[in-house]
Design an enzyme around this catalytic site. Structure first.
Site, PDB file in Angstrom:
ATOM      1  N   HIS A  33       0.804  -1.220   0.000  1.00  9.01           N
ATOM      2  CA  HIS A  33       0.000   0.000   0.000  1.00  9.01           C
ATOM      3  C   HIS A  33       0.845   1.281   0.000  1.00  9.01           C
ATOM      4  O   HIS A  33       0.329   2.352   0.291  1.00  9.01           O
ATOM      5  CB  HIS A  33      -0.923  -0.001   1.224  1.00  9.01           C
ATOM      6  CG  HIS A  33      -2.051  -0.966   1.107  1.00  9.01           C
ATOM      7  ND1 HIS A  33      -1.850  -2.324   1.116  1.00  9.01           N
ATOM      8  CD2 HIS A  33      -3.380  -0.783   0.959  1.00  9.01           C
ATOM      9  CE1 HIS A  33      -3.026  -2.933   0.991  1.00  9.01           C
ATOM     10  NE2 HIS A  33      -3.962  -2.018   0.891  1.00  9.01           N
ATOM     11  N   VAL A  93      -1.626  -2.583  16.986  1.00  9.82           N
ATOM     12  CA  VAL A  93      -2.256  -1.902  15.843  1.00  9.82           C
ATOM     13  C   VAL A  93      -2.750  -2.957  14.856  1.00  9.82           C
ATOM     14  O   VAL A  93      -1.965  -3.590  14.155  1.00  9.82           O
ATOM     15  CB  VAL A  93      -1.274  -0.937  15.142  1.00  9.82           C
ATOM     16  CG1 VAL A  93      -1.977  -0.230  13.986  1.00  9.82           C
ATOM     17  CG2 VAL A  93      -0.717   0.083  16.134  1.00  9.82           C
ATOM     18  N   TRP A 113     -18.701 -15.786   5.594  1.00  7.03           N
ATOM     19  CA  TRP A 113     -19.930 -15.000   5.786  1.00  7.03           C
ATOM     20  C   TRP A 113     -19.777 -13.934   6.868  1.00  7.03           C
ATOM     21  O   TRP A 113     -20.434 -12.897   6.830  1.00  7.03           O
ATOM     22  CB  TRP A 113     -21.105 -15.925   6.109  1.00  7.03           C
ATOM     23  CG  TRP A 113     -20.826 -16.887   7.232  1.00  7.03           C
ATOM     24  CD1 TRP A 113     -21.013 -16.678   8.572  1.00  7.03           C
ATOM     25  CD2 TRP A 113     -20.300 -18.210   7.102  1.00  7.03           C
ATOM     26  NE1 TRP A 113     -20.634 -17.780   9.294  1.00  7.03           N
ATOM     27  CE2 TRP A 113     -20.195 -18.751   8.416  1.00  7.03           C
ATOM     28  CE3 TRP A 113     -19.915 -18.999   6.016  1.00  7.03           C
ATOM     29  CZ2 TRP A 113     -19.714 -20.038   8.667  1.00  7.03           C
ATOM     30  CZ3 TRP A 113     -19.437 -20.274   6.280  1.00  7.03           C
ATOM     31  CH2 TRP A 113     -19.337 -20.780   7.572  1.00  7.03           C
ATOM     32  N   LYS A 114     -18.868 -14.153   7.823  1.00  7.62           N
ATOM     33  CA  LYS A 114     -18.679 -13.165   8.888  1.00  7.62           C
ATOM     34  C   LYS A 114     -18.006 -11.909   8.341  1.00  7.62           C
ATOM     35  O   LYS A 114     -18.410 -10.783   8.645  1.00  7.62           O
ATOM     36  CB  LYS A 114     -17.856 -13.772  10.027  1.00  7.62           C
ATOM     37  CG  LYS A 114     -18.560 -14.918  10.721  1.00  7.62           C
ATOM     38  CD  LYS A 114     -17.721 -15.495  11.852  1.00  7.62           C
ATOM     39  CE  LYS A 114     -18.445 -16.663  12.521  1.00  7.62           C
ATOM     40  NZ  LYS A 114     -17.652 -17.236  13.639  1.00  7.62           N
ATOM     41  N   GLY A 123       0.760  -5.669  14.869  1.00 11.26           N
ATOM     42  CA  GLY A 123       1.693  -4.542  14.919  1.00 11.26           C
ATOM     43  C   GLY A 123       2.994  -4.835  15.635  1.00 11.26           C
ATOM     44  O   GLY A 123       3.874  -3.960  15.701  1.00 11.26           O
ATOM     45  N   ASP A 150      -4.597  -3.738  11.501  1.00 10.72           N
ATOM     46  CA  ASP A 150      -4.867  -3.090  10.211  1.00 10.72           C
ATOM     47  C   ASP A 150      -5.288  -4.191   9.257  1.00 10.72           C
ATOM     48  O   ASP A 150      -4.453  -4.940   8.756  1.00 10.72           O
ATOM     49  CB  ASP A 150      -3.606  -2.369   9.722  1.00 10.72           C
ATOM     50  CG  ASP A 150      -3.787  -1.713   8.354  1.00 10.72           C
ATOM     51  OD1 ASP A 150      -4.904  -1.760   7.813  1.00 10.72           O
ATOM     52  OD2 ASP A 150      -2.802  -1.155   7.830  1.00 10.72           O
ATOM     53  N   MET A 151      -6.585  -4.310   9.024  1.00  7.09           N
ATOM     54  CA  MET A 151      -7.060  -5.439   8.220  1.00  7.09           C
ATOM     55  C   MET A 151      -8.137  -5.012   7.237  1.00  7.09           C
ATOM     56  O   MET A 151      -8.986  -4.173   7.534  1.00  7.09           O
ATOM     57  CB  MET A 151      -7.604  -6.553   9.121  1.00  7.09           C
ATOM     58  CG  MET A 151      -8.772  -6.144  10.002  1.00  7.09           C
ATOM     59  SD  MET A 151      -9.504  -7.537  10.902  1.00  7.09           S
ATOM     60  CE  MET A 151     -10.403  -8.364   9.578  1.00  7.09           C
TER      61      MET A 151
END
Length: 337
Positions: free
Chosen positions: A47, A174, A228-229, A306, A176-177
């Site tokens: 990213h 942290v 599905w979650k 993290g 981050d997903m």
């Protein structure tokens, strides 16, 4: 894919100089370049610099306006609503999180909803922004449709990243997903390297689960994390972002033909103002200690979200930041134009 190591200062200054050529004001160019460089500094290569050429292309097409500034639409103490006016997504996000941080120092909690913004690149940057200020940070964004509903055969949901960041003296936690099992940036990295994902990552044209990145990338059919979650969580994050900001939802983002005009939410909680200091570190340390006491399968280790970032950051400061050589050369060519 061949890498070369670039110092943080060289990487930042190079990106900054390119942004200046694209119409950025000096301070904004510097801040934007730092956010891209910090992403790779922390090892999140999917990213950061890898997306810089795409970011420049969005500017060329008029999707990102380098001169735009966020405009306030509502202020109710703990809650503010802003229009990002299609400015640079990472700058808008940093601004919104800073507003949430400032308000949490007054009220204990600050929440900022942001509409008509652009891709924030690495969402974790804004979680780190919160913990670096000693705050608990929560933020999430919607995206274009790039993930199927559970049981669906076309992309209807966004992978809608969620960040939760908790300050801790022995190392912040942290998370981050994205809502997909693998972020599309990571799948693109696997594809460039000619590798498959280590686990099933999405669906092929026939609806079969696959770890081959190419058919997943081609059809935007990433596997929702938790099946599905993850699909359900993606839906409610999109609803919250669109409702709180008054901006576009995932299905409306897609109408533009490009991933622009996103909706985002930023929340900051001040442990000092909320009187959590007496037990916060103690409880967080006990939770991590219990986690680390778990037995593991052979060759495995348990890490909290993290945990490796500070180590990676220091290593890259000392050795230089790994950057894909082809992408680096592409960026350098921008300076020759």
């Amino acid at each position: 894919m061949t890498d070369k190591r670039i110092s943080f200062s060289q990487l930042t200054s190079t990106l900054e100089n390119v942004l200046l050529k694209y119409g950025f004001e000096s301070e904004k160019a510097k801040k934007c370049a730092q956010l891209f460089a910090k992403t790779d500094l922390d090892g999140v290569r999917s990213h950061g610099v890898n997306r810089f050429p795409l970011f420049l292309d969005f500017i060329r097409q008029g999707f990102v306006n380098p001169a735009a500034e966020p405009r306030q639409e509502s202020s109710l103490g703990v809650f503010e609503r802003w229009d990002g006016q299609l400015g640079p997504g990472n700058l808008n996000a940093a601004f919104a999180m800073q507003r949430a941080i400032a308000n949490s120092e007054i009220f204990g909690i600050g929440c900022v909803a942001l509409k008509k913004t652009n891709h924030w690149m690495r969402g974790g940057n804004f979680g780190w922004q919160a913990v670096d200020s000693g705050k608990i940070g929560i933020c999430f964004t919607n995206t274009k449709p790039n993930m199927p509903a559970w049981g669906g055969s076309e992309p209807k949901l966004g992978n809608n990243p969620l960040i939760i960041a908790i300050p801790r003296k022995k190392g912040p936690v942290v998370l981050d997903m994205a809502m997909s099992q693998f972020a599309y940036g990571k799948l693109a990295n696997y594809a460039r390297a000619g590798k498959n994902a280590p686990y099933v990552a999405g669906f092929d044209e026939s609806g079969n689960l696959t770890n081959e990145p190419e058919p997943i990338l081609k059809n935007d059919m990433a596997l929702p994390a938790g099946m599905w979650k993850g699909a359900g969580l993606s839906l409610v994050l999109d609803m919250l972002a669109a409702v709180l900001s008054g901006g576009y939802s995932t299905h409306e983002v897609d109408h533009s033909g490009a991933e622009i005009g996103l909706s985002q939410v930023f929340i900051s909680l001040d442990p000092v103002k909320l009187e959590l200091e007496e037990w916060m570190d103690q409880k967080c340390d006990a939770i991590i200690q219990d986690l680390k006491s778990s037995e593991v399968f052979e060759g495995q280790q348990i890490l909290y979200p993290g945990e490796n970032v500070l180590k990676t950051r220091q290593e890259n400061l000392e050795k230089g930041i790994p950057v894909d050589e082809a992408i680096w050369n592409q960026i350098l060519k921008e300076l020759e134009k």
